[in-house]
Design an enzyme around this catalytic site. Sequence first.
Site, PDB file in Angstrom:
ATOM      1  CG  PHE A   1      -0.349   0.449   2.501  1.00  0.00           C
ATOM      2  CD1 PHE A   1      -0.459   1.777   2.920  1.00  0.00           C
ATOM      3  CD2 PHE A   1       0.312  -0.435   3.334  1.00  0.00           C
ATOM      4  CE1 PHE A   1       0.087   2.205   4.117  1.00  0.00           C
ATOM      5  CE2 PHE A   1       0.856  -0.029   4.534  1.00  0.00           C
ATOM      6  CZ  PHE A   1       0.742   1.295   4.927  1.00  0.00           C
ATOM      7  CE  LYS A   2       3.736   1.589   4.860  1.00  0.00           C
ATOM      8  NZ  LYS A   2       5.014   1.326   5.473  1.00  0.00           N
ATOM      9  CG  ASP A   3       4.039   0.627  -4.447  1.00  0.00           C
ATOM     10  OD1 ASP A   3       5.202   1.055  -4.299  1.00  0.00           O
ATOM     11  OD2 ASP A   3       3.778  -0.574  -4.643  1.00  0.00           O
TER      12      ASP A   3
END
Length: 486
Positions: A117-119
């Site tokens: 999810f950090k993308d």
Amino acid sequence: MHYLSTRGDATARKFCDILLAGLAPDGGLYLPEHYPQISTERLGQLRAIYRTQGYAALAFEILQLYIDDIPAADLRALCEKTYTEDVFGTREIVPLRRLGEDGLWIEELSNGPTLAFKDMAMQLLGNLFEYELARRSEELNILGATSGDTGSAAEYAMRGKRGIRVFMTSPHGRMSPFQQAQMFSLQDENIHNIAIRGVFDDCQDIVKAVSNDHAFKARYRIGTVNSINWARLLAQVVYYFAGYFQATQSPHPSPLPEGEGAMRVSFTVPSGNFGNVCAGHVARQMGLPIERLVVATNENDVLDEFFRTGVYQVRGAEHTYETSSPSMDISKASNFERFVFDLLGRDGAATRALFEQVAREGRFDLSGDARFADAAARFGFASGKSTHADRLATIRDTWERFGSMIDTHTADGIKVAREQPASADVPMIVLETALPIKFEATIVEALGRSPERPARFEGIEALPKRVTVLPADVQQVKDYIAAHCQ
């Protein structure tokens, strides 16, 4: 829009200044002077924009409320450059999938370049950094800390970017083999990996210490990509709106029942550093109809303990457990300060006093404070904890009943979500953390089979690695940065 520090420095700063700065000079975190409000009518307009124009258009509408020092046309172009189907795999960017018939949903946030999810925020941050540095004809040395996914997301977003170097610290030997390979196999000259002999909190402490050395920070143009950087948290606010719009669209109940306002949803968020769920807090403060924000922790349950008792008790390295959901192996939640600032009525002096107490004593206690007593009602927070055994059971159950394979952190979220009071009228959305391949060993333990691996990551663990191992020593990290900024 101007920004102020959670520790009382009210010096007015614009978005692009705090984008490059990271921590405030007084050691606090930046927040906007107010949260823009979204009316029911405006919520309907944003829903229509998302349906007809897509995620990038929604991102522009949300971001422009907080960013007025980038021309609107440029900001829109940055959003369109970032959130594409080619990069994230679907038009929705963050598609929702239903898990059974009990009102539980998973919001897919892990279809980007590094499968986490950090993308969602880091891809935007890379483009914002490159844009603003070009406007200023400046360079930036990014110092970060990762417990697993932030590092690879940052490095993939910043690799090859003009005017940017990345120095990423991580706890030596504490990430999964896949996570380590994603970071350490990058050969780009502007990427530097530093494995710290310690735990994630040691890495995070080093980043803060360097950021608080104002002379060093100025000389070497140090910036951050951790969620202490407001820009990253702001980007995450967008997918709460996108998840809400998908969960409340037809054939579900009307999103605008007459006389009742907008339909409500709840979110459960696997949480270690409090950044992801803090973005949900911001969305709720803006007026997004969120019933509950459920914080799901693993065995490192500092946040769960706080929301149950009012006591915030950080733990040392010896009591920060190494778990099968390693990205949450954190006992000092940096973004928690932002929520405490709001909880205390945006009293910077009181917030400073509490976190100075944490630095001295390792804890503070708000159990007798009236502001904590009604925090659940005011801010919607609830919490729960998941263990390794829970993780395995949830992964098995989700696979056997629904044919859906989930990673270990998402399993923590699902386990805790199912413990919350159910409501047929309020969908519960669990935010996906990563794809299962990033935690292959635990998936094999739970299911007896390996998860699918995207073709581009075949054999990644065998690639040559570029990484320097250092002790948990601020000066040695500073020396390394100085030596590689020549």
